[in-house]
Design a protein around this motif. Structure first.
Motif, PDB file in Angstrom:
ATOM      1  N   THR A  73      44.958  35.582   0.347  1.00  0.00           N
ATOM      2  CA  THR A  73      44.799  36.728  -0.560  1.00  0.00           C
ATOM      3  C   THR A  73      45.858  37.784  -0.324  1.00  0.00           C
ATOM      4  O   THR A  73      46.446  38.297  -1.276  1.00  0.00           O
ATOM      5  CB  THR A  73      43.388  37.335  -0.395  1.00  0.00           C
ATOM      6  OG1 THR A  73      42.427  36.333  -0.720  1.00  0.00           O
ATOM      7  CG2 THR A  73      43.183  38.527  -1.305  1.00  0.00           C
ATOM      8  N   ALA A  74      46.125  38.118   0.929  1.00  0.00           N
ATOM      9  CA  ALA A  74      47.088  39.171   1.257  1.00  0.00           C
ATOM     10  C   ALA A  74      48.513  38.839   0.819  1.00  0.00           C
ATOM     11  O   ALA A  74      49.353  39.736   0.703  1.00  0.00           O
ATOM     12  CB  ALA A  74      47.061  39.453   2.757  1.00  0.00           C
ATOM     13  N   VAL A  91      42.070  28.135  -9.924  1.00  0.00           N
ATOM     14  CA  VAL A  91      40.702  28.289  -9.428  1.00  0.00           C
ATOM     15  C   VAL A  91      40.816  28.709  -7.969  1.00  0.00           C
ATOM     16  O   VAL A  91      41.359  27.966  -7.155  1.00  0.00           O
ATOM     17  CB  VAL A  91      39.900  26.978  -9.550  1.00  0.00           C
ATOM     18  CG1 VAL A  91      38.539  27.115  -8.881  1.00  0.00           C
ATOM     19  CG2 VAL A  91      39.750  26.577 -11.015  1.00  0.00           C
ATOM     20  N   THR A  92      40.336  29.915  -7.665  1.00  0.00           N
ATOM     21  CA  THR A  92      40.427  30.428  -6.303  1.00  0.00           C
ATOM     22  C   THR A  92      39.130  30.177  -5.541  1.00  0.00           C
ATOM     23  O   THR A  92      38.053  30.134  -6.123  1.00  0.00           O
ATOM     24  CB  THR A  92      40.693  31.942  -6.290  1.00  0.00           C
ATOM     25  OG1 THR A  92      39.604  32.632  -6.908  1.00  0.00           O
ATOM     26  CG2 THR A  92      41.994  32.285  -6.985  1.00  0.00           C
ATOM     27  N   ALA A 105      41.636  37.582  -4.590  1.00  0.00           N
ATOM     28  CA  ALA A 105      42.789  36.743  -4.946  1.00  0.00           C
ATOM     29  C   ALA A 105      42.838  36.532  -6.456  1.00  0.00           C
ATOM     30  O   ALA A 105      43.916  36.608  -7.070  1.00  0.00           O
ATOM     31  CB  ALA A 105      42.706  35.399  -4.226  1.00  0.00           C
ATOM     32  N   ALA A 106      41.683  36.288  -7.073  1.00  0.00           N
ATOM     33  CA  ALA A 106      41.636  36.103  -8.528  1.00  0.00           C
ATOM     34  C   ALA A 106      42.091  37.360  -9.251  1.00  0.00           C
ATOM     35  O   ALA A 106      42.825  37.287 -10.241  1.00  0.00           O
ATOM     36  CB  ALA A 106      40.220  35.709  -8.961  1.00  0.00           C
ATOM     37  N   LEU A 107      41.665  38.521  -8.766  1.00  0.00           N
ATOM     38  CA  LEU A 107      42.103  39.780  -9.366  1.00  0.00           C
ATOM     39  C   LEU A 107      43.612  39.922  -9.277  1.00  0.00           C
ATOM     40  O   LEU A 107      44.278  40.233 -10.272  1.00  0.00           O
ATOM     41  CB  LEU A 107      41.411  40.960  -8.682  1.00  0.00           C
ATOM     42  CG  LEU A 107      41.918  42.352  -9.071  1.00  0.00           C
ATOM     43  CD1 LEU A 107      41.737  42.601 -10.560  1.00  0.00           C
ATOM     44  CD2 LEU A 107      41.217  43.415  -8.230  1.00  0.00           C
ATOM     45  N   LYS A 117      39.952  31.547 -12.516  1.00  0.00           N
ATOM     46  CA  LYS A 117      38.505  31.531 -12.311  1.00  0.00           C
ATOM     47  C   LYS A 117      38.252  31.506 -10.804  1.00  0.00           C
ATOM     48  O   LYS A 117      39.084  31.006 -10.040  1.00  0.00           O
ATOM     49  CB  LYS A 117      37.849  30.291 -12.919  1.00  0.00           C
ATOM     50  CG  LYS A 117      37.766  30.278 -14.425  1.00  0.00           C
ATOM     51  CD  LYS A 117      36.938  29.084 -14.885  1.00  0.00           C
ATOM     52  CE  LYS A 117      36.722  29.138 -16.386  1.00  0.00           C
ATOM     53  NZ  LYS A 117      35.618  28.257 -16.783  1.00  0.00           N
ATOM     54  N   GLU A 118      37.091  31.983 -10.418  1.00  0.00           N
ATOM     55  CA  GLU A 118      36.668  31.920  -9.026  1.00  0.00           C
ATOM     56  C   GLU A 118      35.682  30.769  -8.865  1.00  0.00           C
ATOM     57  O   GLU A 118      34.782  30.612  -9.689  1.00  0.00           O
ATOM     58  CB  GLU A 118      36.001  33.236  -8.635  1.00  0.00           C
ATOM     59  CG  GLU A 118      35.461  33.265  -7.232  1.00  0.00           C
ATOM     60  CD  GLU A 118      34.691  34.532  -6.920  1.00  0.00           C
ATOM     61  OE1 GLU A 118      34.287  34.681  -5.765  1.00  0.00           O
ATOM     62  OE2 GLU A 118      34.466  35.360  -7.831  1.00  0.00           O
TER      63      GLU A 118
END
Length: 158
Positions: A73-74, A91-92, A105-107, A117-118
């Motif tokens: 994510t970072a 797809v996360t 991460a999706a954001l 999508k998550e």
């Protein structure tokens, strides 16, 4: 006059059917689940999306969805363009329902212009449903948890 007792479920009335349909349709536009991702990947060929594991390297090394791209994510903002095609849905996933790393991460990906999508349940439910996962030592699979996957059926029916 008789007092009417309303239980906690109905204290707030259900939404009108059209509002409920819009709400649940929107939710499905933002989320998928472990079973649907696994079915799409098992069907063979191009599933039409890429799976992104948004956890740390240490977590990735413990196990990850086969074929997933590792993008913590970072690091999404600085590395996504090098690893992902903006025309392919993403797809996360992260650890599990108690973690919002996949949502973050999706954001970040959505803000960069990726369709995303998550995957609800994350890696925890991938493993709990008895699906194969990869480590640096190879592929593994654990017995399905009967609280998360049907014990004697190929699918849950949902």
């Amino acid at each position: 006059m008789t007092a009417i007792t309303v239980n906690p479920v109905l204290r707030v009335a259900p939404a009108a059917p059209a509002e409920a349909a819009a709400h649940f349709r929107a939710g499905l536009a933002f989320h998928t689940d472990v079973s649907d991702v696994a079915a799409a990947l098992a069907a063979g060929g191009d599933p039409g999306f890429v799976v992104v594991d948004s956890r740390s390297t240490e977590a990735w090394d413990q196990g990850h969805v086969p074929g997933a791209v590792h993008l913590p994510t970072a690091l999404v903002r600085e590395q996504a363009a090098h690893l992902l095609d903006r025309s392919v849905p993403v797809v996360t996933y992260c650890w599990g329902p108690g973690c919002n790393g996949a949502a973050r991460a999706a954001l970040a990906l959505a803000e960069l212009g990726y369709p995303v999508k998550e995957m609800l349940g994350g890696f925890e439910y991938w493993v709990r449903e008895g699906l194969e996962f990869e480590t640096w030592q190879g592929r593994e699979r654990r017995a399905p948890d009967p609280l998360t996957a049907p014990a004697d059926a190929g699918e849950c029916g949902c």
